[in-house]
Design an enzyme around this catalytic site. Structure first.
Site, PDB file in Angstrom:
ATOM      1  CG  HIS A 121     -30.561 -47.086  62.978  1.00  0.00           C
ATOM      2  ND1 HIS A 121     -29.514 -47.967  63.123  1.00  0.00           N
ATOM      3  CD2 HIS A 121     -30.217 -45.972  63.669  1.00  0.00           C
ATOM      4  CE1 HIS A 121     -28.578 -47.389  63.863  1.00  0.00           C
ATOM      5  NE2 HIS A 121     -28.976 -46.187  64.204  1.00  0.00           N
ATOM      6  CG  ASP A 198     -35.585 -49.857  65.473  1.00  0.00           C
ATOM      7  OD1 ASP A 198     -35.639 -49.488  66.662  1.00  0.00           O
ATOM      8  OD2 ASP A 198     -34.694 -49.484  64.682  1.00  0.00           O
ATOM      9  CD  GLN A 201     -35.148 -41.543  67.578  1.00  0.00           C
ATOM     10  OE1 GLN A 201     -35.150 -40.585  68.339  1.00  0.00           O
ATOM     11  NE2 GLN A 201     -34.049 -42.228  67.329  1.00  0.00           N
ATOM     12  CE  LYS A 224     -30.913 -43.819  69.771  1.00  0.00           C
ATOM     13  NZ  LYS A 224     -31.061 -44.454  68.465  1.00  0.00           N
ATOM     14  CB  CYS A 362     -27.280 -45.065  61.562  1.00  0.00           C
ATOM     15  SG  CYS A 362     -25.841 -44.821  62.573  1.00  0.00           S
TER      16      CYS A 362
HETATM   17  C1  LIG Z   1     -30.689 -45.455  67.893  1.00  0.00           C
HETATM   18  C2  LIG Z   1     -31.450 -46.292  66.986  1.00  0.00           C
HETATM   19  C3  LIG Z   1     -31.057 -47.614  66.720  1.00  0.00           C
HETATM   20  C4  LIG Z   1     -29.797 -48.221  67.273  1.00  0.00           C
HETATM   21  O1  LIG Z   1     -29.821 -48.285  68.646  1.00  0.00           O
HETATM   22  P1  LIG Z   1     -28.492 -48.718  69.453  1.00  0.00           P
HETATM   23  O2  LIG Z   1     -28.800 -48.254  70.828  1.00  0.00           O
HETATM   24  O3  LIG Z   1     -27.363 -47.963  68.829  1.00  0.00           O
HETATM   25  O4  LIG Z   1     -28.363 -50.178  69.333  1.00  0.00           O
HETATM   26  C5  LIG Z   1     -31.843 -48.348  65.876  1.00  0.00           C
HETATM   27  N1  LIG Z   1     -32.948 -47.852  65.334  1.00  0.00           N
HETATM   28  C6  LIG Z   1     -33.372 -46.597  65.571  1.00  0.00           C
HETATM   29  C7  LIG Z   1     -34.631 -46.110  64.945  1.00  0.00           C
HETATM   30  C8  LIG Z   1     -32.628 -45.771  66.399  1.00  0.00           C
HETATM   31  O5  LIG Z   1     -33.035 -44.529  66.632  1.00  0.00           O
END
Ligand SMILES: *Cc1c(COP(=O)(O)O)cnc(C)c1O
Length: 404
Positions: A121, A198, A201, A224, A362
């Site tokens: 992302h 990260d 997800q 999420k 993104c």
């Molecule tokens: C949604 C997402 C982000 C960004 O998260 P924010 O809540 O917009 O800061 C980063 N990485 C992944 C894999 C995502 O799905």
């Protein structure tokens, strides 16, 4: 097992209509919907004990502080984090990553190497590029294959004693790929590199155990995983968090301020300047309670069923191609239909009540890899049904007929 009919009653938004049709919400990878159990906690906070935390002696402030710190404990427990002060409550994944990227400025030098996966992302790319600009470090890419899996052999070759940091998502928001983060973390540690995963997800689909993973940093966004927007987690190992300088200056993050010198507060407050999203933090804790009452294993099993069902059905549509066919993936389906723009398909789906995402999600480098402008992405949650998948498939068929 999942009782989806019962679960759907927890989500008032799922009963609404869009463009005169029942809403079919399939944009869960962008944000999840919020159950009554979490909405009630938000209403209760503003109705009964809205107050600033950590500094008031009055009862409301104490109640709010207790609830906020209890939420931190829930986050700690959920991710099996060793110490409560290794949980930094942030505004979300983007904020969490920026804290770390900013903090590493003085820990890197020219020529140091950072490895980033090809399926990140933007929020796990851009802060590191900015860090490279500040330090002269070099960002190298761990490539992926046509199926949307990381090329692990190349990864192992890229690692060297120059590698200082590795960044990878646990699950790709654009493709659904579940990355082999254990292998990534262990190999990085062998050359002495830190790892940030990260988990934005991954949190709604798989349980991540910070102590077992032995990861250095892990990030989550509450929105999420059935929580509100504007709140999330940065997990960091104590040794790293102690080493990193604060990201923002202000209230809450100090022990003493004079015009000559300021001393910083202990963890986690060092990274929590200013009044935080108090209600959001408390609601984040409630969202984890909600998810855990259903069970992430049950959620994953059910979503997998939806994924298989939807994949088979969608592949029956002429000219439809799925991007991201990793052996190990979650309930995200990115697709295109030959000769049609994803935006046009998405617009027609919206007219039919079906909410999907279109575009680059993104993650422009992934789109460049496949040489496409974007995809249509349907992402399924545990409150979606096979009937909704049928509506999606029928709607895509309709869109295809209209656009061809
Ligand atoms: C949604 C997402 C982000 C960004 O998260 P924010 O809540 O917009 O800061 C980063 N990485 C992944 C894999 C995502 O799905």
């Amino acid at each position: 097992m999942i009782d989806v009919a019962k679960i759907r009653k927890n989500f008032p938004i799922l009963t609404r209509e869009v463009n005169g049709k029942p809403l079919v919400y399939l944009d869960n990878a962008a944000t999840s919907q919020t159950p009554t159990q979490v909405i009630d906690v938000i209403v209760d906070y503003y109705t009964n004990y809205n107050a600033n935390i950590h500094r008031g002696v009055h009862s409301l402030s104490q109640e709010a502080t207790d609830a906020y710190e209890q939420a931190r404990a829930k986050v700690q427990q959920h991710f099996n984090i060793a110490k409560p002060y290794e949980v930094i409550l942030t505004s979300g994944t983007t904020h969490s990553i920026n804290i770390v990227a900013s903090g590493f400025t003085r820990l890197l030098k020219k020529g140091d190497e950072l490895l980033v996966s090809a399926m990140e992302h933007h929020s796990n790319i851009v802060p590191w590029q900015m860090l490279c600009e500040r330090t002269g470090a070099i960002l190298k890419v761990i490539p992926m294959n046509e199926q949307g899996e990381l090329e692990m052999k190349v990864y192992h070759k890229l690692l060297s004693n120059k590698t200082k940091f590795v960044f990878c998502n646990h699950i790709s928001n654009a493709l659904g790929t579940i990355n082999p983060i254990e292998e990534i973390i262990n190999a990085a540690h062998e050359v002495g590199a830190a790892v940030l995963v990260d988990g934005a997800q991954a949190a709604p689909h798989v349980k991540a155990d910070m102590q077992k993973l032995d990861v250095d940093f892990y990030t989550v966004s509450a929105h999420k995983i059935c929580g509100p927007t504007g709140v999330g987690m940065l997990y960091g190992k104590e040794e790293w968090l102690a080493k990193l300088p604060p990201y923002q200056g202000g209230g809450e993050m100090i022990t003493e301020v004079t015009f000559e010198k300021t001393t910083y507060a202990d963890l986690p407050h060092k990274f929590e300047a200013g009044t935080p999203n108090i209600c959001g933090g408390i609601a984040f804790g409630a969202a984890l309670d909600y998810i855990n009452a259903i069970g992430l294993k049950n959620i994953a099993a059910y979503e997998n069923e939806l994924l298989e069902y939807a994949t088979t059905k969608l592949l029956g549509i002429e000219g439809l191609k799925i991007y991201g066919t990793a052996a190990n993936k979650t309930s995200v389906i990115s697709f295109n239909i030959e000769g049609m723009h994803p935006y046009d398909i998405g617009s027609i789906l919206d007219k039919l009540g079906v909410a999907v995402r279109t575009g680059h999600h993104c993650a422009q480098p992934i789109m460049d890899f496949y040489k496409i402008p974007g995809t249509v992405r349907a992402s399924f949650s545990f409150y979606n049904t096979k009937e909704e998948v049928d509506v999606l498939v029928a709607s895509v068929e309709k869109a295809r007929a209209m656009l061809s």
